[in-house]
Design an enzyme around this catalytic site. Sequence first.
Site, PDB file in Angstrom:
ATOM      1  N   LYS A  32       0.916  -1.351  -0.074  1.00  0.00           N
ATOM      2  CA  LYS A  32      -0.097  -0.017   0.152  1.00  0.00           C
ATOM      3  C   LYS A  32       0.945   1.242   0.096  1.00  0.00           C
ATOM      4  CE  LYS A  32      -2.481   1.798   3.754  1.00  0.00           C
ATOM      5  NZ  LYS A  32      -2.234   3.173   3.848  1.00  0.00           N
ATOM      6  N   ASP A  59      -3.554   4.300  -2.044  1.00  0.00           N
ATOM      7  CA  ASP A  59      -4.362   4.821  -0.928  1.00  0.00           C
ATOM      8  C   ASP A  59      -4.522   6.392  -0.797  1.00  0.00           C
ATOM      9  OD1 ASP A  59      -5.932   4.914   1.357  1.00  0.00           O
ATOM     10  OD2 ASP A  59      -4.280   4.317   2.664  1.00  0.00           O
ATOM     11  N   LYS A  61      -7.397   8.085  -1.369  1.00  0.00           N
ATOM     12  CA  LYS A  61      -8.743   8.753  -0.699  1.00  0.00           C
ATOM     13  C   LYS A  61      -9.255   9.931  -1.408  1.00  0.00           C
ATOM     14  CE  LYS A  61      -7.769   7.023   3.842  1.00  0.00           C
ATOM     15  NZ  LYS A  61      -6.494   6.502   3.914  1.00  0.00           N
ATOM     16  N   ASP A  64     -13.810  15.016  -4.385  1.00  0.00           N
ATOM     17  CA  ASP A  64     -13.832  16.078  -4.934  1.00  0.00           C
ATOM     18  C   ASP A  64     -15.060  16.391  -5.986  1.00  0.00           C
ATOM     19  OD1 ASP A  64     -13.227  18.884  -6.225  1.00  0.00           O
ATOM     20  OD2 ASP A  64     -11.211  18.404  -5.986  1.00  0.00           O
ATOM     21  N   THR A 119     -12.137   5.373  10.716  1.00  0.00           N
ATOM     22  CA  THR A 119     -11.961   4.956  11.937  1.00  0.00           C
ATOM     23  C   THR A 119     -11.487   6.023  13.104  1.00  0.00           C
ATOM     24  OG1 THR A 119      -9.781   3.944  11.447  1.00  0.00           O
ATOM     25  CG2 THR A 119     -11.879   2.525  11.518  1.00  0.00           C
ATOM     26  N   ARG A 211       3.070  -1.427  10.676  1.00  0.00           N
ATOM     27  CA  ARG A 211       4.148  -1.521  11.793  1.00  0.00           C
ATOM     28  C   ARG A 211       4.581  -2.786  12.141  1.00  0.00           C
ATOM     29  NH1 ARG A 211       1.835   3.594  14.857  1.00  0.00           N
ATOM     30  NH2 ARG A 211      -0.142   2.637  13.613  1.00  0.00           N
TER      31      ARG A 211
HETATM   32  O1  C5P Z   1       1.058   0.434  11.085  1.00  0.00           O
HETATM   33  P1  C5P Z   1      -0.453   0.133  11.136  1.00  0.00           P
HETATM   34  O2  C5P Z   1      -0.459  -1.444  10.910  1.00  0.00           O
HETATM   35  O3  C5P Z   1      -1.182   0.343  12.077  1.00  0.00           O
HETATM   36  O4  C5P Z   1      -0.744   0.704   9.748  1.00  0.00           O
HETATM   37  C1  C5P Z   1      -2.173   0.464   9.400  1.00  0.00           C
HETATM   38  C2  C5P Z   1      -2.342   1.252   8.013  1.00  0.00           C
HETATM   39  O5  C5P Z   1      -3.782   1.384   7.517  1.00  0.00           O
HETATM   40  C3  C5P Z   1      -1.872   2.762   7.981  1.00  0.00           C
HETATM   41  O6  C5P Z   1      -1.397   2.821   6.630  1.00  0.00           O
HETATM   42  C4  C5P Z   1      -3.042   3.452   8.241  1.00  0.00           C
HETATM   43  O7  C5P Z   1      -3.024   4.792   7.680  1.00  0.00           O
HETATM   44  C5  C5P Z   1      -4.127   2.632   7.471  1.00  0.00           C
HETATM   45  N1  C5P Z   1      -5.580   2.980   7.916  1.00  0.00           N
HETATM   46  C6  C5P Z   1      -5.720   2.689   9.288  1.00  0.00           C
HETATM   47  N2  C5P Z   1      -7.242   2.968   9.700  1.00  0.00           N
HETATM   48  C7  C5P Z   1      -8.065   3.276   8.703  1.00  0.00           C
HETATM   49  C8  C5P Z   1      -7.765   3.542   7.570  1.00  0.00           C
HETATM   50  C9  C5P Z   1      -6.351   3.381   7.161  1.00  0.00           C
HETATM   51  O8  C5P Z   1      -4.772   2.187  10.148  1.00  0.00           O
HETATM   52  N3  C5P Z   1      -9.307   3.233   9.214  1.00  0.00           N
END
Ligand code: C5P
Length: 232
Positions: A32, A59, A61, A64, A119, A211
């Site tokens: 992603k 990603d 998003k 517009d 979220t 992460r």
């Molecule tokens: O590091 P981590 O596993 O928390 O990363 C989750 C990824 O998913 C990040 O790129 C974050 O921006 C994205 N994301 C999220 N929650 C959402 C939408 C996207 O954690 N509702």
Amino acid sequence: MGKDVIIACDFDSAEKTFAFLDKFTDVKPFVKIGMELYYAEGPSIVKEIKRRGHKIFLDLKLHDIPNTVKKAMAVLSRLDVDMTNLHAAGTTRMMEGALEGLTRPDGTRPILIAVTQLTSTDQESMEKDMLIKEPIADVVMHYALTAKNAGLDGVVCSPLEAEKVHSSCGKDFVTVTPGVRFADGDIGDQKRVMTPAQAKEIGSDYIVVGRPITAAPDPVAAYNRCVNEFVG
Ligand code: C5P
């Protein structure tokens, strides 16, 4: 829909991204690319990652007026990404415009999914800032159905919403779920999390994992663990 683990490459430079991706010698994970990396490096990062053989979820998003989104999607489609997204709040007309723009002359197009309510938005901020008074769970489901009716392929949602999205919109409607953590891992700033095995259980189609893989001492081992738990 093919179940897969998507690695969130939340890096701020091409250099850091390639240092990470170079660790994967046998497999080419689905990755992603979000706003941070895309705005830092532009379309060339997408082309280079694609050239290396990875599938890409771009990603960005989009949100517009329909004509602008349609034209922007046409440009993104030419980058040959596999999945991209927009905000369902942009309305049915915007989503229809996006699909039109994304569709290539040969009729193929990337998977298009919608963000419902982020979220990070809760009931209170939705009521106060957006003047939306319905329960947030109903708003999320309404946006998912609107996206489906506009012809989109699925939604990004919390793993906790995936089951309900499938029961309202059909099991072929794709759910892409972030917020995944290993049972023995650190949850960091995520609030509501699931393990890859639980995400499989509730029927997520794709999990987005950042992460727990990118910051792991051995990212390849962490990725393989995710795949084993989720795809099995
Ligand atoms: O590091 P981590 O596993 O928390 O990363 C989750 C990824 O998913 C990040 O790129 C974050 O921006 C994205 N994301 C999220 N929650 C959402 C939408 C996207 O954690 N509702």
